[in-house]
Every structure is written in structure tokens, then in C-alpha cells.
Write an enzyme that holds these catalytic residues in place. Sequence first.
Site, PDB file in Angstrom:
ATOM      1  N   GLU A  41     -71.333  46.920 -89.064  1.00 55.28           N
ATOM      2  CA  GLU A  41     -71.742  47.702 -87.884  1.00 55.28           C
ATOM      3  C   GLU A  41     -73.095  47.261 -87.328  1.00 55.28           C
ATOM      4  O   GLU A  41     -74.045  48.044 -87.302  1.00 55.28           O
ATOM      5  CB  GLU A  41     -71.794  49.189 -88.234  1.00 55.28           C
ATOM      6  CG  GLU A  41     -70.435  49.768 -88.568  1.00 55.28           C
ATOM      7  CD  GLU A  41     -70.435  51.291 -88.670  1.00 55.28           C
ATOM      8  OE1 GLU A  41     -71.522  51.891 -88.694  1.00 55.28           O
ATOM      9  OE2 GLU A  41     -69.346  51.869 -88.715  1.00 55.28           O
ATOM     10  N   GLU A  51     -63.427  50.869 -92.912  1.00 55.89           N
ATOM     11  CA  GLU A  51     -63.818  52.219 -93.334  1.00 55.89           C
ATOM     12  C   GLU A  51     -62.812  53.183 -92.741  1.00 55.89           C
ATOM     13  O   GLU A  51     -62.633  53.218 -91.524  1.00 55.89           O
ATOM     14  CB  GLU A  51     -65.239  52.567 -92.867  1.00 55.89           C
ATOM     15  CG  GLU A  51     -66.290  51.900 -93.715  1.00 55.89           C
ATOM     16  CD  GLU A  51     -67.705  52.117 -93.201  1.00 55.89           C
ATOM     17  OE1 GLU A  51     -68.013  53.221 -92.719  1.00 55.89           O
ATOM     18  OE2 GLU A  51     -68.495  51.159 -93.286  1.00 55.89           O
TER      19      GLU A  51
HETATM   20  C1  GAL Z   1     -70.176  54.154 -91.055  1.00 56.73           C
HETATM   21  C2  GAL Z   1     -71.142  53.254 -91.833  1.00 56.73           C
HETATM   22  C3  GAL Z   1     -71.236  53.677 -93.280  1.00 56.73           C
HETATM   23  C4  GAL Z   1     -71.452  55.163 -93.365  1.00 56.73           C
HETATM   24  C5  GAL Z   1     -70.306  55.861 -92.681  1.00 56.73           C
HETATM   25  C6  GAL Z   1     -70.333  57.374 -92.777  1.00 56.73           C
HETATM   26  O1  GAL Z   1     -70.326  54.036 -89.704  1.00 56.73           O
HETATM   27  O2  GAL Z   1     -70.712  51.932 -91.788  1.00 56.73           O
HETATM   28  O3  GAL Z   1     -72.301  52.993 -93.902  1.00 56.73           O
HETATM   29  O4  GAL Z   1     -72.660  55.450 -92.750  1.00 56.73           O
HETATM   30  O5  GAL Z   1     -70.329  55.505 -91.319  1.00 56.73           O
HETATM   31  O6  GAL Z   1     -69.249  57.935 -92.093  1.00 56.73           O
END
Ligand code: GAL
Length: 813
Positions: A419, A495
Site C-alpha cells: 500500500e 488482505e
Molecule cells: C491495510 C494495511 C494493513 C492494516 C490493515 C488493517 O490497509 O495494509 O497493514 O493496516 O489495513 O485493516
Amino acid sequence: MTIKAYKLAFLLLFALFSNLTSNAQVRETINLQNDWKFIKGNPENASQITFDDTQWKTVKIPHDWAIGEPFIKDGDGNTGKLPWKAEGWYRKILDIKPSYKNKRVILVFDGVMAFPKVYINGNLAGEWDYGYNSFYIDITNFLNFDKKNILAVHADTHQHDSRWYPGGGIYRKVQMIVTNPVHVNIWGTYITTPIIKENLADVRISSIILNQSKSDQEVKIEHIIVNSNGNEIDRDSISRTVLSGKDKNLEVTLQVPNPEMWDIKNPVLYSVKTNVFIDNKLSDSEITKFGIRNIKFTADDGFHLNGRRVQLKGVNLHSDLGPLGMAFNKRALQRELEIMKSMGVNAVRNSHNVAAPELLDLCDEMGLLLFDEAFDKYDAKIDITDDTNFEDFAHRNIKNFVVRDRNHPCVFIWSVGNEIGDVQNNINNGFQRLHTMVNYVDKYDPTRPVTLVNDNMQSAALRHFDYYDVHSWNYGRRYRLARELEPNKSVIISESASTVSTRGFYEFPLPDKKTDFTKSLQVSSYDLNAPAWAEISDDDFMWQQDEPYVAGEFVWTGFDYLGEPTPYSNQEVKKMGMTDKDASRSSYFGIVDLVGIPKDRYYLYKSYWKPEETTVHILPHWNWEGKEGDTIPVFVYTNGNSAELFVNGKSQGKQYKKPDSKNSVERFRLMWKDVVYQPGEVKAVAYKNGVEIETNVVKTAGKPYQLKLTADRTELDANGKDLSYILIEAVDKQGNLCPLADNNINISIKGDAHIAGVGNGNPQSFAPFQSNTIKLFYGKAMVIVGSNNNQSDLLVKATSKGLKSHAIKLEIK
Ligand code: GAL
């Protein structure tokens, strides 16, 4: 093969290797674990030989200088409310033997947070920037052979930025390697398998030979492949002149007939023994493990391992180990992976930084695929400061990251970052920086795909994906635009979910929206809550069912971690009218809590990811005094497709999963939303294709009566670092878990061991992690007992006022 069988196979293998080499040990690897001195602060002349460090604390490495400290209640919850921002010194007397006089002595650091400066006898021998990376320093020219040698390391986290708890100090192992002047470079052997057929695999082995002797040398290098049973498979050698002060890359190709493939089902490892000879005398020798496997991303059919499609059932794991902080411990990590595997996980993403090397060993041995990631952002979060030359930084850090890890069969993709806003949007030469990173990965390992992890959906229109191989996107089906613009690349949900919950805590009524959070500072465990940018677990399951080109998902996160306490960060609690003091100190994202106790969600994942095992899990608990006659939602997570629910014997009806529903929860859960509460028992009888598979019952517990201890392991090694995780529970007279118990527990140990940490999974707890007391949280807590270096019988006892105590026996061998 079981892990035990593997251990045995490797013992055999090593026995064989010692037979192959008749010469005495030519390479010594010493783990610098004990007898370090440490101080927080920056005393003058701390690097000097004559400096008096007797007043400093004696510590063991790995060490995290903040984890045992008191919490700063009004501190920043995003980084764990612990005092990690500091500087400190470590000192140790090095045992430099007279026989080392004509040798090379090299220190290998697996990770120092942050900006380590390494001094030998008061002189700066080397330094590093990125706190998560491994690095090595040849200290030979700084050593004394007639007086003592002092290693001093300065670490400083003031310029390190973080979005989670990063710890501080020398938090991973340090090794001293002693070799002859002509030797294989550190991480100098590279093994690839360019041709894999059913009856034959080509194994290409190249080793960088360093000649640090005073004259040119005729070097013979020999490679021997040995299989997991200890049998020699093939060997070959090659001779070349290596000039004094130079290195040379020497390559041979060997063959393995009928190769046994490394696979998540059967992780077979081979080894290469590399011997370096000068005038037929052994000068160096090292062993490198490797695996033979085929990996392939397809455009429309996801990821293939050894010719078959494998859906990636992955979790993100941060580097901290809960109550142990960042101080690395292999057993603690192995346990994390065991818990994840028991739920059906087949892949891990080491979000978002270079991992401890032991993670790669464990993934290789346990059959887990690794999404190997180097960075979060390209700024102070990876120790890039205003003076950093990006090109140099990228080269040295990618080089160490890739050359250290590239022989591990578990690594199936490299990630150059998570990100990174300006990179995705090509601001401030973003694409050029991306291109630099990707090229360096490719330079050191052209055999695996590379990716960048993205979150800004619209940025795909700029086509950053032209620089890398696979689309990796976080949350919300944001991959759609990139996939539409480039349908020839596969998709990973790097994620997924970011569902949040607190183990054991339930709130009614059910939330209307995923972002409904109350001032309770805990998140209801019905698994219906997620922050605005994210989703519930079931959505990701549904998308993957509907879109088979998606290779799989990595859940945010497998374990809870220190820091990032969304939705109760300092910023968020203030918006709710509370203050910094109310913000939590650890996450709610985990499928299991900070000490590894499963939340309800664990069973949701297991029911879907591991359909071959029976799961019938009922939530919530059934202790709702004062709510008699009220309605309570009851959910069942099962691998069956239907279940009938009973309260005190009375049927509440049968529910069926709805595989075609567009409301994802209906596909994967069974829900009775209005069950009238009466104390007694709630029972679920689950069916798969009409056949009963299992019955589960949750009973209303009586008053807490006694404590119950359950150890994950009762035999520990006397190596000063082995661990037993002992679950503490309060149960009633009949042995039912008391789901609301919050008693204070005292722990005592008889025998030679220590308490490595305590915890209970409560993100709102500000009790120290290093203590012999712990409060139960929704009936449970954990004590982590650590071995010392001596054999001992142990008795671990838990006591609490008004409860019957419990003691269990452990043995340190
Ligand atoms: C994402 C990020 C992670 C964590 C996550 C929480 O955007 O890459 O490191 O912060 O959100 O939802």
C-alpha cells in the site's frame, strides 16, 4: 511425514554428512545468545573496551527493550503504548580463540531495530539502516589476539516510523561465523531447479567463493545432493582459480532422478553439501536445504502447485509474538503456524517486512507457502530518511532479502511493498522506484513472480501492474479494475476481511452496519463487524467462489498483534468522546487473540477451509443471567450444510446453508436470530448431505469453582529458549468453562525455569506482560513458561482467591 519423522530424517542426514567429511570442522557457527549487557540510553564511550558496563542489565539475545516495560496509558495505541522509541546499547565479550588468527570472523545479525551501529573494540565495524533486514559484517580486521574483544551495538528507533508495535533493540539472533580465508560467501549458495520432469530434475547450484587469502588460489568446489532419507543422489565438482581478494561464482548442474516434490501435502526437502578444497584440503563446508516444486500463476485458474490448482488459504502475520513482543522465539512462531495450520491455512504473508529467517525454515518444513514481503511504504517506516539514496537502499536491502531467502521452496512470490500511496499513483517518481525494486528482485532471483500490494483501486488506471507479475489487492474487490485492464494476470487478495472481534465478548442487538461500534471498547464476536474499508470473512469466501481467477486470500490477520487497535485507536476513541487513555493497545483483527486462543471466527474459517474435518461450533456462550426471556442470536459454524438447534431439549428449527445467496453470511453460517434465553443448555445437531455429523452443546456454567491448566507441551529442551504455553481457565463444579470469569491468578513455578510472559487477549489490558499474575479475560488467560539452560522437573501452579488451585508437571530435558 510428521515433524518428528522429519527431525529423524535430518539427524540421519547430518550423520551421513559428517561421514562424508573426514576433516575436522572447518566452519564454526556460534549463536551469541547469552551474557550480553544492555542499557537504554546513550552513555558516553559505551563502545570502548575500557568502558565499565557492570551496572548494565544482563540480557539474552533476542531481546526487545520495551516489551517488559509498563504501558504508557495515554500513549499511542497504534504502536502498542509501549516505550519502544528510544536508543540503547548492547555489549558482549567475544570469545576469540588464538586459532582464529588466520581465519575470517563474520557477524550475522537477523534484525536490529533500528539503525544499528556495530563496534568492535571501540571502532565502527559496520552499520545498517533497515531494522527488519538481516545483514553481516566481517569483523576480522578489528579483532585483538592478545587482549579481550568487545562487541558493542548501538540501536536507535527515534527515526523509525511505524503503523504497529516494532519493538526495539537486537530482537533477532546474532551469529558469529568463523571460516578459513577461502570460503563460501554468507548466503552465497543459490540453488534452482530449471528443469523438472517426472523422472528427472536438473538442480543448478552456484556458489560465490571468496578468496580472502594473500595469494591466488586454485579452488575445487564439490556439491553433493542428499535426499531426506540421507542417501546421496548426485555429486560433481569444478575447479577454478580465484584471485586473491576477489570472489568467483562457480556453477554446476546436478541431477535428481524421480524427484520427490516439495508440496504443501508432503514438504520433501533435499540438501546440498558444498565442500571447498584447496590442494585437496577442505577449506570450507556448508549445507543448504532446497526443494523441488513447480509453481505457476495462470490467467484464469489461479495458482498451480505441482500441476494442480491450489486455492491460497492464507493469513497475514505481523512479526511480534504477543506477550514476548518482537524478541524472536522459534517455538513461539512454530506454535503460531501450528495453530494456523490446524484451521486449514496453507499460506502465510509476512506483513509487511523481511521476516526472521526461521519463518522460512518452518514454512519449508511444515508445508506452508510464503508470500515473502520486504516493505511497508517507502519512507521512515522502512528507515528511509532524507539522506537516503533510494537506489543504494533498494539494492542492498533487496539483495540481502532475496539472497537470504531464495533457496526456500516455500517462497512462491516476492512482494516489494504494501500500500505505497505515491508509488501506486506515480507521484514523486513512484513507478521508477517500483521498477528499481522489482529489477533488483529479478537480478537476484529470476525464478519467481514479483508483486506490489495495492489499495487504491483507481490507481490501476495508471497501469503500475505492467511492472510486475501478479495483481495483489487489499479488500473490497478492489482488484476488479486492474483485472479488467489486464486480464492475463492472476489475482491475489493480499488482505481479506479485516473483520474485528474480541474473544468471548458479545453485544446485542446485532449490528445494523459493519461499522457499528459501541463505547464498550470491545468488539462483539458475532463476526459481523469490520472497518469501513474492509469486509466480513464470508464476503471473501463468496467472491472467491464466484471468481475462480482469484488465486486466494490472505486474511488480515491470523493472530492479533500489538498496535493498530482499530476501531479503538486514539483518533477513533476521541471521535467517540473519550480520551487517549481509553485507546486500546493491540488489535482486534486476529482470528485468534494475542495469546493464540481461538475466537469464534477460527471455527468459521476452519469449517470452510478444512471441510474434511468436523466442525460444529456454537456461539455465544450460554450465561446470560438477567436476560431470561429475552431473545439472543445463536450462530453455528459447521462444515455440515444444516443443523437443528435445541434449547433445553426444545427444537428451535433446522437451518440450511444457502449456497446461491448473494448475502454471503447465508452461504457460510447457520443463524437463529431470535432464540429465547433460558439457562440450561443450547445444543446443535449438524448434518452434511442429510447425514448427522456431530452434536455440540454449550451449557450455562455455575459459579467459578476451580482453575484448570492445560499445557501445549509438557517436555521442554534445556536450551534457554524453549516454551510451554499453559492455558488457564476457570471452570464450575461440573467442569464447564465459566465464560465471564475475570479472577486474578497468581502463577508460581517450582524448578529451574522462568515465566516468559503472560497475557489474556484483552486489547484493553494494561497489565505488564512480564509478571507472575494475570487476570482471566472471559474465563481464560495464558502463561508462557520458558526453559533455562538446566534440566529440571517443574511444577507450575495457578492460584486465585476463592478458587481451587491447579498445578501441573513439566519436565525440562
Ligand atoms: C491495510 C494495511 C494493513 C492494516 C490493515 C488493517 O490497509 O495494509 O497493514 O493496516 O489495513 O485493516
